[in-house]
Design a protein around this motif. Structure first.
Motif, PDB file in Angstrom:
ATOM      1  N   ILE A 173       0.843  -1.207   0.000  1.00 58.48           N
ATOM      2  CA  ILE A 173       0.000   0.000   0.000  1.00 58.48           C
ATOM      3  C   ILE A 173       0.873   1.250   0.000  1.00 58.48           C
ATOM      4  CG2 ILE A 173      -1.618   1.344   1.402  1.00 58.48           C
ATOM      5  CD1 ILE A 173      -2.904  -1.347   2.204  1.00 58.48           C
ATOM      6  N   TRP A 174       1.937   1.249   0.816  1.00 52.24           N
ATOM      7  CA  TRP A 174       2.828   2.404   0.868  1.00 52.24           C
ATOM      8  C   TRP A 174       3.503   2.617  -0.489  1.00 52.24           C
ATOM      9  CZ3 TRP A 174       8.092   3.081   0.202  1.00 52.24           C
ATOM     10  CH2 TRP A 174       8.571   4.345   0.545  1.00 52.24           C
ATOM     11  N   ILE A 175       3.944   1.540  -1.123  1.00 58.60           N
ATOM     12  CA  ILE A 175       4.594   1.641  -2.435  1.00 58.60           C
ATOM     13  C   ILE A 175       3.612   2.193  -3.466  1.00 58.60           C
ATOM     14  CG2 ILE A 175       5.523   0.280  -4.353  1.00 58.60           C
ATOM     15  CD1 ILE A 175       6.871  -1.504  -2.234  1.00 58.60           C
ATOM     16  N   CYS A 176       2.377   1.689  -3.448  1.00 53.70           N
ATOM     17  CA  CYS A 176       1.363   2.189  -4.394  1.00 53.70           C
ATOM     18  C   CYS A 176       1.106   3.680  -4.189  1.00 53.70           C
ATOM     19  CB  CYS A 176       0.071   1.400  -4.249  1.00 53.70           C
ATOM     20  SG  CYS A 176       0.202  -0.292  -4.876  1.00 53.70           S
ATOM     21  N   LYS A 177       0.969   4.082  -2.940  1.00 51.90           N
ATOM     22  CA  LYS A 177       0.735   5.508  -2.668  1.00 51.90           C
ATOM     23  C   LYS A 177       1.937   6.344  -3.065  1.00 51.90           C
ATOM     24  CE  LYS A 177      -2.741   5.266   0.935  1.00 51.90           C
ATOM     25  NZ  LYS A 177      -3.129   5.694   2.271  1.00 51.90           N
ATOM     26  N   ALA A 178       3.147   5.821  -2.858  1.00 55.97           N
ATOM     27  CA  ALA A 178       4.354   6.564  -3.218  1.00 55.97           C
ATOM     28  C   ALA A 178       4.437   6.772  -4.731  1.00 55.97           C
ATOM     29  CB  ALA A 178       5.593   5.824  -2.715  1.00 55.97           C
ATOM     30  N   PHE A 179       3.972   5.798  -5.509  1.00 56.26           N
ATOM     31  CA  PHE A 179       3.999   5.935  -6.959  1.00 56.26           C
ATOM     32  C   PHE A 179       2.847   6.772  -7.493  1.00 56.26           C
ATOM     33  CE2 PHE A 179       6.733   2.080  -6.908  1.00 56.26           C
ATOM     34  CZ  PHE A 179       7.790   2.606  -7.621  1.00 56.26           C
ATOM     35  N   THR A 180       1.703   6.716  -6.834  1.00 52.12           N
ATOM     36  CA  THR A 180       0.533   7.437  -7.359  1.00 52.12           C
ATOM     37  C   THR A 180       0.460   8.881  -6.889  1.00 52.12           C
ATOM     38  OG1 THR A 180      -0.874   6.619  -5.560  1.00 52.12           O
ATOM     39  CG2 THR A 180      -0.849   5.351  -7.622  1.00 52.12           C
ATOM     40  N   ALA A 181       1.130   9.233  -5.806  1.00 46.86           N
ATOM     41  CA  ALA A 181       1.069  10.616  -5.311  1.00 46.86           C
ATOM     42  C   ALA A 181       1.601  11.618  -6.343  1.00 46.86           C
ATOM     43  CB  ALA A 181       1.811  10.746  -3.988  1.00 46.86           C
ATOM     44  N   PRO A 182       2.754  11.378  -6.967  1.00 42.41           N
ATOM     45  CA  PRO A 182       3.213  12.324  -7.996  1.00 42.41           C
ATOM     46  C   PRO A 182       2.259  12.385  -9.187  1.00 42.41           C
ATOM     47  CG  PRO A 182       5.031  10.924  -7.309  1.00 42.41           C
ATOM     48  CD  PRO A 182       3.785  10.369  -6.691  1.00 42.41           C
ATOM     49  N   LEU A 183       1.668  11.250  -9.534  1.00 42.05           N
ATOM     50  CA  LEU A 183       0.710  11.246 -10.642  1.00 42.05           C
ATOM     51  C   LEU A 183      -0.517  12.081 -10.306  1.00 42.05           C
ATOM     52  CD1 LEU A 183       0.858   7.503 -11.738  1.00 42.05           C
ATOM     53  CD2 LEU A 183       1.842   9.469 -12.903  1.00 42.05           C
TER      54      LEU A 183
END
Length: 89
Positions: A20-30
């Motif tokens: 979940i943390w990895i997904c949020k880290a990748f989607t936040a800049p998007l």
């Protein structure tokens, strides 16, 4: 080597949290980029609307000029006809 249910749940929870943390880290800049694009598109839409209004005003001005030109042409033709009648030519 037995794995108890509690250990399995603990490891699974840690892995799920990491994912979940990895997904949020990748989607936040998007998400941030999409918000900026959305703002830019809103500004572009305002600019386009302003340009449409300006173009409409110019079209009205051009039509007014055309109308005036046609009226002046008609007047010139009337004057030329009057001159021909007076001079007999």
């Amino acid at each position: 080597m037995t794995v108890e249910v509690g250990e399995f749940i603990a490891v699974g929870s840690v892995l799920a949290g990491g994912m979940i943390w990895i997904c949020k880290a990748f989607t936040a800049p998007l998400k941030e980029t999409l918000l900026k694009v959305n703002d830019t598109l809103a500004e572009l839409d305002k600019t386009i609307q302003g340009e449409r209004e300006h173009r409409h005003e110019l079209e009205r001005d051009v039509q007014c000029i055309k109308d005036t030109t046609q009226e002046n042409t008609r007047r010139i033709e009337d004057i030329e006809e009057s001159i021909e009648k007076i001079t007999g030519g």
